[in-house]
Write a protein that holds these residues in place. Structure first.
Motif, mmCIF file in Angstrom:
data_model
loop_
_atom_site.group_PDB
_atom_site.id
_atom_site.type_symbol
_atom_site.label_atom_id
_atom_site.label_comp_id
_atom_site.label_asym_id
_atom_site.label_seq_id
_atom_site.Cartn_x
_atom_site.Cartn_y
_atom_site.Cartn_z
ATOM 1 N N ASP A 28 0.833 -1.206 0.000
ATOM 2 C CA ASP A 28 0.000 0.000 0.000
ATOM 3 C C ASP A 28 0.868 1.257 0.000
ATOM 4 O OD1 ASP A 28 -2.285 -1.542 0.026
ATOM 5 O OD2 ASP A 28 -2.679 -1.250 2.174
ATOM 6 N N MET A 29 1.920 1.253 0.797
ATOM 7 C CA MET A 29 2.828 2.389 0.858
ATOM 8 C C MET A 29 3.501 2.616 -0.494
ATOM 9 S SD MET A 29 6.615 2.906 2.150
ATOM 10 C CE MET A 29 6.821 1.201 1.993
ATOM 11 N N LEU A 30 3.913 1.527 -1.154
ATOM 12 C CA LEU A 30 4.570 1.637 -2.455
ATOM 13 C C LEU A 30 3.590 2.112 -3.534
ATOM 14 C CD1 LEU A 30 6.872 -1.504 -2.324
ATOM 15 C CD2 LEU A 30 7.550 0.902 -2.134
ATOM 16 N N LYS A 31 2.324 1.728 -3.426
ATOM 17 C CA LYS A 31 1.318 2.209 -4.377
ATOM 18 C C LYS A 31 1.165 3.721 -4.273
ATOM 19 C CE LYS A 31 -1.525 -1.957 -4.652
ATOM 20 N NZ LYS A 31 -2.789 -2.595 -4.242
ATOM 21 N N VAL A 32 1.168 4.226 -3.052
ATOM 22 C CA VAL A 32 1.076 5.676 -2.855
ATOM 23 C C VAL A 32 2.277 6.363 -3.497
ATOM 24 C CG1 VAL A 32 1.126 7.530 -1.130
ATOM 25 C CG2 VAL A 32 -0.353 5.538 -0.786
ATOM 26 N N ALA A 33 3.469 5.820 -3.297
ATOM 27 C CA ALA A 33 4.673 6.401 -3.891
ATOM 28 C C ALA A 33 4.594 6.349 -5.416
ATOM 29 C CB ALA A 33 5.918 5.673 -3.388
ATOM 30 N N ALA A 34 4.200 5.220 -5.966
ATOM 31 C CA ALA A 34 4.123 5.064 -7.420
ATOM 32 C C ALA A 34 3.091 6.007 -8.030
ATOM 33 C CB ALA A 34 3.793 3.614 -7.777
ATOM 34 N N ASN A 35 1.983 6.210 -7.347
ATOM 35 C CA ASN A 35 0.908 7.049 -7.882
ATOM 36 C C ASN A 35 1.132 8.542 -7.689
ATOM 37 O OD1 ASN A 35 -0.613 4.856 -8.789
ATOM 38 N ND2 ASN A 35 -1.642 4.634 -6.833
ATOM 39 N N ASN A 36 2.038 8.929 -6.787
ATOM 40 C CA ASN A 36 2.157 10.345 -6.443
ATOM 41 C C ASN A 36 3.518 10.977 -6.702
ATOM 42 O OD1 ASN A 36 -0.542 11.053 -5.207
ATOM 43 N ND2 ASN A 36 -0.030 9.171 -4.150
ATOM 44 N N GLU A 73 5.616 8.010 -15.102
ATOM 45 C CA GLU A 73 4.709 7.009 -14.549
ATOM 46 C C GLU A 73 5.558 5.881 -13.974
ATOM 47 O OE1 GLU A 73 1.335 7.072 -14.360
ATOM 48 O OE2 GLU A 73 1.328 9.063 -15.263
ATOM 49 N N ILE A 74 5.420 5.625 -12.688
ATOM 50 C CA ILE A 74 6.208 4.579 -12.037
ATOM 51 C C ILE A 74 5.336 3.343 -11.888
ATOM 52 C CG2 ILE A 74 7.472 3.913 -9.961
ATOM 53 C CD1 ILE A 74 7.910 6.923 -9.451
ATOM 54 N N SER A 75 5.829 2.241 -12.386
ATOM 55 C CA SER A 75 5.102 0.972 -12.258
ATOM 56 C C SER A 75 5.296 0.434 -10.839
ATOM 57 C CB SER A 75 5.647 -0.004 -13.302
ATOM 58 O OG SER A 75 5.902 -1.258 -12.779
ATOM 59 N N ILE A 76 4.202 0.000 -10.228
ATOM 60 C CA ILE A 76 4.278 -0.574 -8.885
ATOM 61 C C ILE A 76 5.160 -1.812 -8.909
ATOM 62 C CG2 ILE A 76 2.112 -1.854 -9.115
ATOM 63 C CD1 ILE A 76 3.482 -0.365 -5.860
ATOM 64 N N LYS A 77 5.104 -2.558 -9.996
ATOM 65 C CA LYS A 77 5.916 -3.774 -10.128
ATOM 66 C C LYS A 77 7.412 -3.429 -10.100
ATOM 67 C CE LYS A 77 6.411 -7.802 -13.134
ATOM 68 N NZ LYS A 77 5.938 -8.434 -14.375
ATOM 69 N N SER A 78 7.802 -2.396 -10.828
ATOM 70 C CA SER A 78 9.199 -1.963 -10.858
ATOM 71 C C SER A 78 9.638 -1.427 -9.497
ATOM 72 C CB SER A 78 9.376 -0.885 -11.925
ATOM 73 O OG SER A 78 10.661 -0.330 -11.877
ATOM 74 N N LEU A 79 8.798 -0.605 -8.885
ATOM 75 C CA LEU A 79 9.120 -0.028 -7.578
ATOM 76 C C LEU A 79 9.283 -1.131 -6.531
ATOM 77 C CD1 LEU A 79 9.505 2.809 -6.319
ATOM 78 C CD2 LEU A 79 7.124 2.707 -5.636
ATOM 79 N N LYS A 80 8.379 -2.101 -6.576
ATOM 80 C CA LYS A 80 8.422 -3.201 -5.611
ATOM 81 C C LYS A 80 9.678 -4.053 -5.798
ATOM 82 C CE LYS A 80 4.926 -6.188 -3.623
ATOM 83 N NZ LYS A 80 3.600 -6.791 -3.815
ATOM 84 N N ALA A 81 10.045 -4.327 -7.037
ATOM 85 C CA ALA A 81 11.249 -5.125 -7.310
ATOM 86 C C ALA A 81 12.492 -4.420 -6.781
ATOM 87 C CB ALA A 81 11.383 -5.381 -8.811
#
Length: 115
Positions: A64-72, A80-88
């Motif tokens: 959830d925290m990473l989704k906020v970072a990716a979206n904002n 545009e940051i992909s949640i998949k890339s950020l999480k990896a």
């Protein structure tokens, strides 16, 4: 419509005399911005991890925290940051990313010490 754009179209017909109608049209097209950083995606991910590991972020769910970072946020190379890339990159940190964040944290500390 992109994630960053909000369109609102409003059409109102008002009966003012019983037989004649007037139209009122309003349009709102507002760009919703993101926080721009000069971090790379890997640096943003590791910075979030440091903040999370030190319990500065109170979210229990890391995704959830990473989704906020990716979206904002945007980075130096990604609007545009992909949640998949950020999480990896959050779970797999290389030494150059670790060193670059260390350098930035020292820079922040030096800034705070000067004020």
């Amino acid at each position: 419509m992109t994630k960053q754009e909000l369109d609102i179209n409003l059409n109102i017909n008002v009966d003012v005399s019983g037989s004649r109608k007037q139209g009122v049209n309003a349009t709102l097209n507002e760009q919703i911005g993101k926080v721009e950083t000069d971090f790379s995606v890997a640096q943003l991910a590791y910075f979030c991890r440091v903040m999370y590991d030190l319990k500065y972020f109170q979210n229990k769910n890391q995704t959830d925290m990473l989704k906020v970072a990716a979206n904002n946020f945007t980075t130096s190379n990604a609007q545009e940051i992909s949640i998949k890339s950020l999480k990896a990159k959050y779970y797999s940190v290389d030494n150059s990313t670790r060193e670059s964040i260390k350098k930035r944290l020292i820079e922040m500390l030096n800034y705070v010490n000067q004020k």
